[in-house]
Design an enzyme around this catalytic site. Structure first.
Site, PDB file in Angstrom:
ATOM      1  N   ARG A 130       0.845  -1.284   0.423  1.00 42.30           N
ATOM      2  CA  ARG A 130       0.481  -0.031  -0.043  1.00 42.30           C
ATOM      3  C   ARG A 130       0.631   1.255   0.053  1.00 42.30           C
ATOM      4  O   ARG A 130       0.064   2.478  -0.444  1.00 42.30           O
ATOM      5  CB  ARG A 130      -1.057  -0.054   0.923  1.00 42.30           C
ATOM      6  CG  ARG A 130      -0.079   0.663   2.350  1.00 42.30           C
ATOM      7  CD  ARG A 130      -0.885  -0.030   3.673  1.00 42.30           C
ATOM      8  NE  ARG A 130      -0.287  -0.112   5.294  1.00 42.30           N
ATOM      9  CZ  ARG A 130       0.747  -1.621   5.392  1.00 42.30           C
ATOM     10  NH1 ARG A 130       0.670  -1.672   4.135  1.00 42.30           N
ATOM     11  NH2 ARG A 130       1.397  -1.168   6.178  1.00 42.30           N
TER      12      ARG A 130
ATOM     13  N   CYS B  77     -10.208  22.044  16.734  1.00 37.72           N
ATOM     14  CA  CYS B  77      -8.718  20.594  16.935  1.00 37.72           C
ATOM     15  C   CYS B  77      -8.769  19.223  17.263  1.00 37.72           C
ATOM     16  O   CYS B  77     -10.504  19.037  17.181  1.00 37.72           O
ATOM     17  CB  CYS B  77      -8.034  21.643  18.054  1.00 37.72           C
ATOM     18  SG  CYS B  77      -7.825  20.694  19.554  1.00 37.72           S
TER      19      CYS B  77
ATOM     20  N   CYS C 109      -3.498  -1.708  12.720  1.00 37.28           N
ATOM     21  CA  CYS C 109      -3.119  -2.166  11.044  1.00 37.28           C
ATOM     22  C   CYS C 109      -2.836  -3.650  11.550  1.00 37.28           C
ATOM     23  O   CYS C 109      -3.037  -4.379  10.807  1.00 37.28           O
ATOM     24  CB  CYS C 109      -1.761  -1.217  10.255  1.00 37.28           C
ATOM     25  SG  CYS C 109      -2.235   0.126   9.816  1.00 37.28           S
TER      26      CYS C 109
ATOM     27  N   CYS D 152      -7.133  23.669  22.122  1.00 36.05           N
ATOM     28  CA  CYS D 152      -7.873  25.589  21.766  1.00 36.05           C
ATOM     29  C   CYS D 152      -7.158  26.436  22.646  1.00 36.05           C
ATOM     30  O   CYS D 152      -8.173  27.706  22.639  1.00 36.05           O
ATOM     31  CB  CYS D 152      -9.754  25.262  22.096  1.00 36.05           C
ATOM     32  SG  CYS D 152      -9.270  24.124  20.429  1.00 36.05           S
TER      33      CYS D 152
HETATM   34 ZN   LIG Z   1      -9.651  21.844  20.058  1.00 36.12          ZN
END
Ligand SMILES: [Zn+2]
Length: 336
Positions: free
Chosen positions: A66, A166, A183, A242
Protein backbone atom coordinates in the site's frame (compact mmCIF):
# COMPACT_ATOMS: atom_id res chain seq x y z
CA UNK A 1 7.41 23.67 -18.06
CA UNK A 2 4.09 25.51 -17.95
CA UNK A 3 2.50 22.60 -19.80
CA UNK A 4 3.24 20.32 -16.91
CA UNK A 5 0.36 21.81 -14.91
CA UNK A 6 -2.00 22.60 -17.80
CA UNK A 7 -4.66 20.13 -16.69
CA UNK A 8 -5.00 21.73 -13.31
CA UNK A 9 -4.60 25.36 -14.39
CA UNK A 10 -7.50 25.01 -16.85
CA UNK A 11 -9.51 23.77 -13.85
CA UNK A 12 -10.88 27.24 -12.95
CA UNK A 13 -10.90 26.67 -9.19
CA UNK A 14 -7.10 26.49 -9.36
CA UNK A 15 -6.15 28.47 -12.47
CA UNK A 16 -2.81 30.21 -12.94
CA UNK A 17 -3.29 32.16 -9.75
CA UNK A 18 -3.77 29.00 -7.73
CA UNK A 19 -0.78 27.43 -9.43
CA UNK A 20 1.38 30.36 -8.34
CA UNK A 21 0.19 29.93 -4.78
CA UNK A 22 1.06 26.23 -4.91
CA UNK A 23 4.55 26.93 -6.21
CA UNK A 24 5.08 29.46 -3.41
CA UNK A 25 3.97 27.00 -0.71
CA UNK A 26 5.89 24.93 1.80
CA UNK A 27 4.22 21.72 3.01
CA UNK A 28 5.45 19.33 5.69
CA UNK A 29 4.32 15.72 5.46
CA UNK A 30 4.60 14.05 8.85
CA UNK A 31 4.98 10.33 8.21
CA UNK A 32 5.56 8.66 4.88
CA UNK A 33 3.63 5.41 5.00
CA UNK A 34 0.48 4.54 3.09
CA UNK A 35 -1.08 8.01 3.43
CA UNK A 36 2.15 9.99 3.18
CA UNK A 37 3.26 8.32 -0.04
CA UNK A 38 -0.07 9.21 -1.66
CA UNK A 39 -0.15 12.83 -0.49
CA UNK A 40 3.55 13.43 -1.16
CA UNK A 41 3.19 12.11 -4.69
CA UNK A 42 0.05 14.18 -5.36
CA UNK A 43 1.52 17.42 -4.00
CA UNK A 44 4.87 17.00 -5.77
CA UNK A 45 3.06 16.33 -9.04
CA UNK A 46 0.79 19.34 -8.42
CA UNK A 47 3.81 21.62 -8.14
CA UNK A 48 3.88 22.61 -4.47
CA UNK A 49 7.16 24.53 -4.31
CA UNK A 50 8.76 22.99 -1.28
CA UNK A 51 8.01 19.73 0.52
CA UNK A 52 9.59 18.24 3.63
CA UNK A 53 8.87 14.58 4.31
CA UNK A 54 9.57 13.28 7.80
CA UNK A 55 9.62 9.58 8.61
CA UNK A 56 11.38 7.48 11.22
CA UNK A 57 11.04 4.05 9.60
CA UNK A 58 12.85 1.86 7.13
CA UNK A 59 10.96 -0.01 4.40
CA UNK A 60 9.76 -3.58 4.82
CA UNK A 61 8.12 -6.01 2.41
CA UNK A 62 4.69 -5.74 4.01
CA UNK A 63 4.75 -1.98 3.26
CA UNK A 64 4.79 -2.47 -0.52
CA UNK A 65 1.14 -3.61 -0.59
CA UNK A 66 0.00 0.00 0.00
CA UNK A 67 2.95 2.41 0.16
CA UNK A 68 3.05 3.53 -3.41
CA UNK A 69 6.39 5.25 -3.69
CA UNK A 70 8.57 2.33 -2.65
CA UNK A 71 9.94 -0.76 -4.38
CA UNK A 72 11.95 -3.90 -3.68
CA UNK A 73 15.20 -2.19 -4.56
CA UNK A 74 14.64 0.33 -1.74
CA UNK A 75 14.38 -2.58 0.68
CA UNK A 76 17.52 -4.26 -0.69
CA UNK A 77 19.35 -0.96 -0.28
CA UNK A 78 18.03 -0.66 3.31
CA UNK A 79 16.81 2.85 2.67
CA UNK A 80 14.84 4.81 5.25
CA UNK A 81 11.41 5.80 3.90
CA UNK A 82 12.19 9.52 3.94
CA UNK A 83 15.31 9.00 1.79
CA UNK A 84 13.64 6.62 -0.67
CA UNK A 85 10.65 8.98 -0.96
CA UNK A 86 12.88 11.95 -1.71
CA UNK A 87 14.77 10.00 -4.41
CA UNK A 88 11.61 8.80 -6.15
CA UNK A 89 9.85 12.16 -5.92
CA UNK A 90 12.81 14.08 -7.33
CA UNK A 91 12.51 11.97 -10.47
CA UNK A 92 8.82 12.86 -10.73
CA UNK A 93 9.21 16.63 -10.46
CA UNK A 94 12.68 18.15 -10.40
CA UNK A 95 11.33 21.67 -9.98
CA UNK A 96 10.07 20.93 -6.46
CA UNK A 97 12.46 21.30 -3.55
CA UNK A 98 12.12 18.02 -1.66
CA UNK A 99 13.72 17.28 1.66
CA UNK A 100 13.52 13.84 3.25
CA UNK A 101 14.15 13.93 6.99
CA UNK A 102 14.83 10.66 8.80
CA UNK A 103 13.52 11.45 12.26
CA UNK A 104 10.84 10.72 14.75
CA UNK A 105 8.50 13.67 15.24
CA UNK A 106 8.66 14.39 18.96
CA UNK A 107 8.52 17.26 21.43
CA UNK A 108 12.19 18.10 20.93
CA UNK A 109 12.01 18.69 17.18
CA UNK A 110 8.41 19.24 16.09
CA UNK A 111 8.46 23.02 16.28
CA UNK A 112 11.63 23.39 14.24
CA UNK A 113 10.39 20.82 11.69
CA UNK A 114 7.14 22.69 10.99
CA UNK A 115 8.55 26.20 11.23
CA UNK A 116 7.54 28.37 8.29
CA UNK A 117 5.24 25.75 6.76
CA UNK A 118 1.94 26.73 5.16
CA UNK A 119 0.42 23.34 5.88
CA UNK A 120 1.14 20.06 7.66
CA UNK A 121 -0.25 16.83 6.25
CA UNK A 122 -0.61 13.95 8.70
CA UNK A 123 0.76 10.62 7.55
CA UNK A 124 1.60 9.27 10.98
CA UNK A 125 0.34 6.03 12.48
CA UNK A 126 -0.29 6.94 16.11
CA UNK A 127 -2.35 9.29 18.24
CA UNK A 128 0.55 10.54 20.30
CA UNK A 129 2.26 12.08 17.27
CA UNK A 130 -1.02 13.60 16.10
CA UNK A 131 -1.76 15.20 19.46
CA UNK A 132 1.76 16.60 19.43
CA UNK A 133 1.36 17.93 15.87
CA UNK A 134 -2.00 19.37 16.94
CA UNK A 135 -0.38 21.27 19.81
CA UNK A 136 2.46 22.58 17.67
CA UNK A 137 0.14 23.60 14.81
CA UNK A 138 -2.27 25.44 17.11
CA UNK A 139 0.63 27.20 18.81
CA UNK A 140 2.11 28.34 15.48
CA UNK A 141 -1.25 28.86 13.74
CA UNK A 142 -0.53 26.38 10.95
CA UNK A 143 -3.39 24.35 9.43
CA UNK A 144 -3.01 20.58 9.38
CA UNK A 145 -4.90 17.70 7.81
CA UNK A 146 -5.56 14.63 9.90
CA UNK A 147 -5.81 11.29 8.13
CA UNK A 148 -6.13 7.75 9.38
CA UNK A 149 -7.10 4.42 7.86
CA UNK A 150 -7.66 0.92 9.14
CA UNK A 151 -9.08 -2.22 7.52
CA UNK A 152 -11.34 -0.85 4.72
CA UNK A 153 -12.22 2.47 6.30
CA UNK A 154 -10.65 5.78 7.09
CA UNK A 155 -11.24 9.26 8.38
CA UNK A 156 -9.94 12.71 7.59
CA UNK A 157 -10.53 16.25 8.80
CA UNK A 158 -8.90 19.62 8.51
CA UNK A 159 -7.72 21.37 11.61
CA UNK A 160 -7.59 25.07 10.88
CA UNK A 161 -6.55 27.14 13.90
CA UNK A 162 -9.29 29.56 15.05
CA UNK A 163 -11.70 28.15 12.46
CA UNK A 164 -12.41 24.45 13.07
CA UNK A 165 -12.39 22.28 16.20
CA UNK A 166 -8.94 20.86 16.86
CA UNK A 167 -7.88 17.22 17.02
CA UNK A 168 -7.95 17.22 20.81
CA UNK A 169 -11.49 18.55 20.84
CA UNK A 170 -12.38 15.21 19.28
CA UNK A 171 -9.88 13.04 21.14
CA UNK A 172 -9.58 14.42 24.68
CA UNK A 173 -7.08 11.77 25.78
CA UNK A 174 -4.95 9.03 24.31
CA UNK A 175 -6.82 5.75 23.79
CA UNK A 176 -5.49 3.20 26.28
CA UNK A 177 -3.28 0.46 24.92
CA UNK A 178 -5.16 -2.46 23.47
CA UNK A 179 -8.31 -0.41 22.85
CA UNK A 180 -7.34 1.29 19.63
CA UNK A 181 -7.33 -0.96 16.60
CA UNK A 182 -4.06 -1.00 14.72
CA UNK A 183 -2.99 -2.09 11.26
CA UNK A 184 -1.49 -5.05 13.10
CA UNK A 185 -4.75 -6.34 14.52
CA UNK A 186 -7.26 -5.21 11.90
CA UNK A 187 -5.17 -5.04 8.72
CA UNK A 188 -5.59 -2.37 6.08
CA UNK A 189 -6.25 -2.46 2.34
CA UNK A 190 -4.71 -0.04 -0.11
CA UNK A 191 -7.97 1.41 -1.56
CA UNK A 192 -8.78 2.69 1.95
CA UNK A 193 -5.44 4.45 2.38
CA UNK A 194 -5.51 5.69 -1.23
CA UNK A 195 -8.96 7.21 -0.71
CA UNK A 196 -8.02 8.98 2.51
CA UNK A 197 -4.72 10.13 0.97
CA UNK A 198 -6.65 11.44 -2.04
CA UNK A 199 -9.10 13.35 0.16
CA UNK A 200 -6.21 14.82 2.15
CA UNK A 201 -4.52 15.86 -1.11
CA UNK A 202 -7.68 17.59 -2.34
CA UNK A 203 -8.03 19.49 0.93
CA UNK A 204 -4.34 20.44 0.74
CA UNK A 205 -4.87 21.96 -2.72
CA UNK A 206 -7.89 23.87 -1.44
CA UNK A 207 -6.15 25.18 1.66
CA UNK A 208 -3.01 26.21 -0.25
CA UNK A 209 -4.93 27.99 -2.99
CA UNK A 210 -7.19 29.77 -0.48
CA UNK A 211 -10.39 28.09 -1.66
CA UNK A 212 -13.68 28.82 0.11
CA UNK A 213 -14.54 25.14 -0.28
CA UNK A 214 -12.18 23.95 2.46
CA UNK A 215 -14.02 21.27 4.41
CA UNK A 216 -14.80 21.99 8.07
CA UNK A 217 -16.43 18.64 8.80
CA UNK A 218 -15.21 15.13 9.50
CA UNK A 219 -15.23 12.72 6.57
CA UNK A 220 -15.49 8.96 7.04
CA UNK A 221 -15.22 6.47 4.21
CA UNK A 222 -15.54 2.71 4.02
CA UNK A 223 -14.48 1.43 0.61
CA UNK A 224 -15.74 -2.11 1.29
CA UNK A 225 -19.17 -1.09 2.55
CA UNK A 226 -19.40 1.79 0.05
CA UNK A 227 -20.26 4.34 2.72
CA UNK A 228 -19.26 7.97 2.72
CA UNK A 229 -20.23 9.98 5.79
CA UNK A 230 -19.75 13.62 6.57
CA UNK A 231 -20.52 14.97 10.00
CA UNK A 232 -19.99 18.12 11.98
CA UNK A 233 -17.88 18.29 15.06
CA UNK A 234 -17.92 21.00 17.70
CA UNK A 235 -15.14 22.79 19.45
CA UNK A 236 -15.03 21.72 23.10
CA UNK A 237 -15.12 24.69 25.43
CA UNK A 238 -12.82 22.85 27.86
CA UNK A 239 -10.25 21.80 25.24
CA UNK A 240 -6.80 22.60 26.69
CA UNK A 241 -5.13 22.90 23.27
CA UNK A 242 -7.72 25.39 22.00
CA UNK A 243 -7.18 27.44 25.16
CA UNK A 244 -3.42 27.57 24.68
CA UNK A 245 -2.29 24.73 26.99
CA UNK A 246 -0.06 22.42 24.99
CA UNK A 247 0.26 19.35 27.19
CA UNK A 248 1.81 17.09 24.56
CA UNK A 249 4.28 19.68 23.38
CA UNK A 250 5.29 20.60 26.92
CA UNK A 251 5.54 17.03 28.24
CA UNK A 252 9.29 17.08 28.01
CA UNK A 253 11.07 13.94 29.06
CA UNK A 254 14.30 12.03 28.40
CA UNK A 255 14.51 8.67 26.64
CA UNK A 256 11.17 7.64 25.21
CA UNK A 257 10.18 4.16 24.10
CA UNK A 258 7.29 3.41 21.76
CA UNK A 259 5.95 0.06 20.59
CA UNK A 260 5.72 0.38 16.80
CA UNK A 261 2.39 -0.40 15.20
CA UNK A 262 2.41 -3.80 13.52
CA UNK A 263 6.13 -4.37 13.51
CA UNK A 264 7.01 -6.37 16.66
CA UNK A 265 9.48 -3.63 17.37
CA UNK A 266 10.19 -0.93 19.89
CA UNK A 267 11.56 2.48 19.10
CA UNK A 268 13.94 4.17 21.49
CA UNK A 269 14.38 7.87 21.37
CA UNK A 270 17.19 9.61 23.08
CA UNK A 271 17.12 13.32 22.27
CA UNK A 272 19.96 14.02 24.67
CA UNK A 273 22.42 11.67 22.97
CA UNK A 274 25.21 13.11 20.89
CA UNK A 275 25.55 12.21 17.22
CA UNK A 276 26.48 8.56 16.68
CA UNK A 277 29.59 7.60 14.73
CA UNK A 278 28.66 4.40 12.91
CA UNK A 279 32.28 3.57 12.20
CA UNK A 280 33.19 3.73 15.86
CA UNK A 281 30.06 1.95 17.03
CA UNK A 282 30.51 -0.85 14.46
CA UNK A 283 34.03 -1.42 15.74
CA UNK A 284 32.77 -1.69 19.31
CA UNK A 285 30.04 -4.14 18.34
CA UNK A 286 31.72 -6.35 15.72
CA UNK A 287 32.90 -8.99 18.19
CA UNK A 288 29.47 -9.19 19.86
CA UNK A 289 27.16 -9.82 16.93
CA UNK A 290 26.59 -9.14 13.23
CA UNK A 291 27.01 -5.47 12.32
CA UNK A 292 26.51 -3.62 9.06
CA UNK A 293 25.94 0.02 8.22
CA UNK A 294 25.49 2.57 5.49
CA UNK A 295 25.27 6.35 5.84
CA UNK A 296 21.68 6.22 7.08
CA UNK A 297 21.51 3.30 9.47
CA UNK A 298 23.56 0.79 11.44
CA UNK A 299 22.14 -2.71 11.94
CA UNK A 300 23.27 -4.95 14.79
CA UNK A 301 21.98 -8.46 15.47
CA UNK A 302 22.29 -9.79 18.99
CA UNK A 303 20.29 -11.94 21.46
CA UNK A 304 17.66 -12.81 18.78
CA UNK A 305 16.96 -9.10 18.34
CA UNK A 306 17.97 -6.65 15.66
CA UNK A 307 18.92 -3.10 16.60
CA UNK A 308 18.70 -0.46 13.90
CA UNK A 309 20.48 2.70 14.95
CA UNK A 310 20.15 6.09 13.27
CA UNK A 311 22.73 8.91 13.30
CA UNK A 312 20.74 10.96 15.84
CA UNK A 313 20.90 8.14 18.41
CA UNK A 314 17.39 6.92 17.77
CA UNK A 315 17.07 3.13 17.55
CA UNK A 316 14.50 0.57 16.54
CA UNK A 317 14.77 -2.79 18.30
CA UNK A 318 13.14 -5.51 16.21
CA UNK A 319 11.72 -8.89 17.28
CA UNK A 320 10.40 -7.67 20.60
CA UNK A 321 7.38 -5.82 21.96
CA UNK A 322 8.96 -5.54 25.37
CA UNK A 323 9.94 -1.94 26.05
CA UNK A 324 12.07 -2.82 29.06
CA UNK A 325 14.05 -5.40 27.09
CA UNK A 326 14.53 -2.96 24.22
CA UNK A 327 15.66 -0.26 26.59
CA UNK A 328 18.11 -2.64 28.23
CA UNK A 329 19.59 -3.75 24.89
CA UNK A 330 19.98 -0.11 23.92
CA UNK A 331 21.67 0.77 27.19
CA UNK A 332 23.95 -2.27 26.93
CA UNK A 333 25.11 -1.91 23.34
CA UNK A 334 24.48 1.64 22.19
CA UNK A 335 24.68 3.51 25.47
CA UNK A 336 22.47 6.22 26.90
ZN1 LIG B 1 -9.48 21.89 20.69
Amino acid sequence: MTDRYSRQTIFPQIGNKGQQKLSGSFVVIAGCGALGTVTASALVRAGVGRIRIIDRDFIEFHNLQRQFLFDEEDINNQLPKAVAAQRHLEKINSSVSIEGVVADVNYSNVESLIKGANLIVDGSDNFETRLLVNDACLKHRIPWIYGGAIASSGMTMNIIPDVTPCFRCRLPKLPSEGVALTCDTAGVISPATMTIGALQSAEALKILTGSKKVNHDVLMVDVWEDTFLKFKSRRRTDCPACSGTYDFLDARHGTVTTILCGQNAVQILNPDRKKVSFKQLAKQLESLGRVSYNEFMLTFEVDHCELMVFPDGRAIVKNTNDEARARSLYAKYIGM
